[in-house]
Design a protein around this motif. Sequence first.
Motif, PDB file in Angstrom:
ATOM      1  N   PRO A 152      41.673  42.509  36.612  1.00 13.71           N
ATOM      2  CA  PRO A 152      42.425  42.736  35.366  1.00 13.71           C
ATOM      3  C   PRO A 152      43.353  43.944  35.392  1.00 13.71           C
ATOM      4  O   PRO A 152      44.049  44.192  34.412  1.00 13.71           O
ATOM      5  CB  PRO A 152      41.308  42.938  34.338  1.00 13.71           C
ATOM      6  N   TYR A 153      43.389  44.669  36.474  1.00  9.06           N
ATOM      7  CA  TYR A 153      44.179  45.899  36.493  1.00  9.06           C
ATOM      8  C   TYR A 153      45.295  45.843  37.540  1.00  9.06           C
ATOM      9  O   TYR A 153      46.414  45.508  37.240  1.00  9.06           O
ATOM     10  CB  TYR A 153      43.260  47.103  36.721  1.00  9.06           C
ATOM     11  N   ASP A 154      44.987  46.146  38.789  1.00 12.09           N
ATOM     12  CA  ASP A 154      45.991  46.072  39.839  1.00 12.09           C
ATOM     13  C   ASP A 154      45.274  45.859  41.159  1.00 12.09           C
ATOM     14  O   ASP A 154      44.046  45.869  41.236  1.00 12.09           O
ATOM     15  CB  ASP A 154      46.866  47.334  39.880  1.00 12.09           C
ATOM     16  N   GLU A 155      46.046  45.654  42.203  1.00  7.46           N
ATOM     17  CA  GLU A 155      45.479  45.285  43.487  1.00  7.46           C
ATOM     18  C   GLU A 155      44.604  46.376  44.082  1.00  7.46           C
ATOM     19  O   GLU A 155      43.693  46.104  44.869  1.00  7.46           O
ATOM     20  CB  GLU A 155      46.606  44.926  44.468  1.00  7.46           C
ATOM     21  N   ALA A 156      44.846  47.634  43.721  1.00 14.81           N
ATOM     22  CA  ALA A 156      44.061  48.735  44.267  1.00 14.81           C
ATOM     23  C   ALA A 156      42.718  48.897  43.566  1.00 14.81           C
ATOM     24  O   ALA A 156      41.822  49.556  44.079  1.00 14.81           O
ATOM     25  CB  ALA A 156      44.859  50.032  44.157  1.00 14.81           C
ATOM     26  N   ASN A 157      42.560  48.284  42.403  1.00 15.06           N
ATOM     27  CA  ASN A 157      41.328  48.426  41.641  1.00 15.06           C
ATOM     28  C   ASN A 157      40.258  47.490  42.175  1.00 15.06           C
ATOM     29  O   ASN A 157      40.534  46.358  42.542  1.00 15.06           O
ATOM     30  CB  ASN A 157      41.615  48.126  40.160  1.00 15.06           C
ATOM     31  N   THR A 199      37.617  46.405  40.466  1.00 14.34           N
ATOM     32  CA  THR A 199      36.991  45.600  39.413  1.00 14.34           C
ATOM     33  C   THR A 199      37.356  44.129  39.586  1.00 14.34           C
ATOM     34  O   THR A 199      38.521  43.784  39.741  1.00 14.34           O
ATOM     35  CB  THR A 199      37.445  46.068  38.022  1.00 14.34           C
ATOM     36  N   LYS A 200      36.331  43.273  39.568  1.00 16.64           N
ATOM     37  CA  LYS A 200      36.552  41.831  39.692  1.00 16.64           C
ATOM     38  C   LYS A 200      35.682  41.131  38.658  1.00 16.64           C
ATOM     39  O   LYS A 200      34.518  41.479  38.476  1.00 16.64           O
ATOM     40  CB  LYS A 200      36.196  41.339  41.094  1.00 16.64           C
ATOM     41  N   ILE A 201      36.247  40.126  38.005  1.00 11.65           N
ATOM     42  CA  ILE A 201      35.552  39.437  36.920  1.00 11.65           C
ATOM     43  C   ILE A 201      35.577  37.936  37.166  1.00 11.65           C
ATOM     44  O   ILE A 201      36.637  37.370  37.458  1.00 11.65           O
ATOM     45  CB  ILE A 201      36.216  39.750  35.559  1.00 11.65           C
ATOM     46  N   ASN A 202      34.411  37.296  37.028  1.00 11.96           N
ATOM     47  CA  ASN A 202      34.357  35.836  37.007  1.00 11.96           C
ATOM     48  C   ASN A 202      34.707  35.367  35.598  1.00 11.96           C
ATOM     49  O   ASN A 202      33.945  35.623  34.657  1.00 11.96           O
ATOM     50  CB  ASN A 202      32.962  35.329  37.371  1.00 11.96           C
ATOM     51  N   ALA A 256      31.369  37.896  33.669  1.00 12.45           N
ATOM     52  CA  ALA A 256      30.461  38.676  34.513  1.00 12.45           C
ATOM     53  C   ALA A 256      31.214  39.274  35.696  1.00 12.45           C
ATOM     54  O   ALA A 256      32.244  38.752  36.130  1.00 12.45           O
ATOM     55  CB  ALA A 256      29.328  37.780  35.007  1.00 12.45           C
ATOM     56  N   ALA A 257      30.682  40.372  36.216  1.00 13.25           N
ATOM     57  CA  ALA A 257      31.279  40.992  37.401  1.00 13.25           C
ATOM     58  C   ALA A 257      31.166  40.040  38.584  1.00 13.25           C
ATOM     59  O   ALA A 257      30.152  39.351  38.755  1.00 13.25           O
ATOM     60  CB  ALA A 257      30.577  42.307  37.710  1.00 13.25           C
ATOM     61  N   HIS A 258      32.210  39.994  39.379  1.00 20.07           N
ATOM     62  CA  HIS A 258      32.195  39.166  40.586  1.00 20.07           C
ATOM     63  C   HIS A 258      31.639  39.997  41.739  1.00 20.07           C
ATOM     64  O   HIS A 258      32.190  41.040  42.095  1.00 20.07           O
ATOM     65  CB  HIS A 258      33.604  38.681  40.926  1.00 20.07           C
ATOM     66  N   LEU A 259      30.532  39.524  42.306  1.00 20.21           N
ATOM     67  CA  LEU A 259      29.864  40.229  43.403  1.00 20.21           C
ATOM     68  C   LEU A 259      29.898  39.363  44.654  1.00 20.21           C
ATOM     69  O   LEU A 259      29.700  38.157  44.593  1.00 20.21           O
ATOM     70  CB  LEU A 259      28.416  40.548  43.028  1.00 20.21           C
ATOM     71  N   ASN A 260      30.125  40.009  45.770  1.00 12.75           N
ATOM     72  CA  ASN A 260      30.162  39.289  47.041  1.00 12.75           C
ATOM     73  C   ASN A 260      29.618  40.202  48.138  1.00 12.75           C
ATOM     74  O   ASN A 260      30.266  41.172  48.529  1.00 12.75           O
ATOM     75  CB  ASN A 260      31.595  38.864  47.361  1.00 12.75           C
ATOM     76  N   PHE A 261      28.415  39.869  48.622  1.00  8.92           N
ATOM     77  CA  PHE A 261      27.780  40.665  49.677  1.00  8.92           C
ATOM     78  C   PHE A 261      27.703  39.874  50.988  1.00  8.92           C
ATOM     79  O   PHE A 261      26.882  40.159  51.850  1.00  8.92           O
ATOM     80  CB  PHE A 261      26.372  41.086  49.234  1.00  8.92           C
ATOM     81  N   ASP A 262      28.565  38.881  51.119  1.00 14.41           N
ATOM     82  CA  ASP A 262      28.548  38.044  52.318  1.00 14.41           C
ATOM     83  C   ASP A 262      28.858  38.856  53.571  1.00 14.41           C
ATOM     84  O   ASP A 262      29.803  39.651  53.591  1.00 14.41           O
ATOM     85  CB  ASP A 262      29.585  36.909  52.208  1.00 14.41           C
ATOM     86  N   LYS A 263      28.083  38.621  54.602  1.00 10.51           N
ATOM     87  CA  LYS A 263      28.383  39.130  55.933  1.00 10.51           C
ATOM     88  C   LYS A 263      28.720  37.923  56.788  1.00 10.51           C
ATOM     89  O   LYS A 263      27.840  37.168  57.198  1.00 10.51           O
ATOM     90  CB  LYS A 263      27.198  39.898  56.513  1.00 10.51           C
TER      91      LYS A 263
END
Length: 239
Positions: free
Chosen positions: A103-108, A110-113, A52-59
Motif C-alpha cells: 500500500p505504500y511504495d516498492e521500498a516498503n 508492508t504486504k497485505i492479502n 491480513a499481513a502477507h507472510l512468506n517464509f519459503d526457502k
Amino acid sequence: MKTLQRNSIYLFIFGLFLNNYHLRSQTSKETEIYNWFDKNLGIESLDIKNGAAHLNFDKTIENQNRYYFTENFRKGNVRYNNQNYFDVLLKYDIYKDDLVLNPYDEANTTKINLIKDNVENFTINNEKFVNLKTLNTFLFKGGFYEEALTNGNSLLYIKYYKEKKKDQKAESDLIQFIPRYEFVLLKENKYHLINDKKEIIALFPESKRKINDYYFMYKSLKKQDPALFIKNLIKYINN
C-alpha cells in the motif's frame, strides 16, 4: 464512510474537470482523478488497506517462488469492494490464491492479502483476472482466473496455481513449486472443464479433426506453455 467520502470527492472533482477540460477519454481521466484522490487522502485510510499481513517464509530452490509471473510487485488495477483503484502495487500469490498489495511504495516491506471476497477483478502484467465466485468448487478450483479469450458465445478462463513439494535433490529443506493449470470454457452460459482433448472435442465435435491436427502440430508448445497452447487452440477452433 470512507467509500462515500471517496465517491463524493471524486464526483466533485470529476465535475470540475468536465467544466474546464475536454476529456481525452473517460477511462484515462477517471484514472487520473482516482489517483489524485488516493495520493492526497492517503491510501492507508482507504478500504483497500484492510486485510491480513502477507507472510512468506519459503526457502526455495533457485528461481522458484509461489507467485504468478514474478515475485516483485508491479503496478496494476483492482476493483475492490465496488471501488476502482489504479496504478497500485500488486502481486498474485497463486499457491494460496491471494492478491497481495503493497500500500505504500516498492521500498516498503508492508504486504497485505486483500480480502478475496471483496476483489471483483484485477489487472496485472496487462492481464485481467476475475473472481469466479459462482463456480461450483466441487468441480472447479474456484477463485481468481485469467479472463483470457472471448470468441463468439464462449469465454476462456485460466486458473494458474502451484503445488509445493520438497526438493529431493537438495541437502537442506528447500522446496520447489510446480506450475499447474485449470482451463474452463464458458459456453452457452455453462462452465466446462477443458483440461484434456476429449473434453474439448465433446464441446466442439464438428472440429474434431482440427483439434487432433492442432495437438499433433504443437506438441512442444503444450509442454513449454500449456496456457498459450489452449489460448491458441480456442482461436484455431473458431477460425
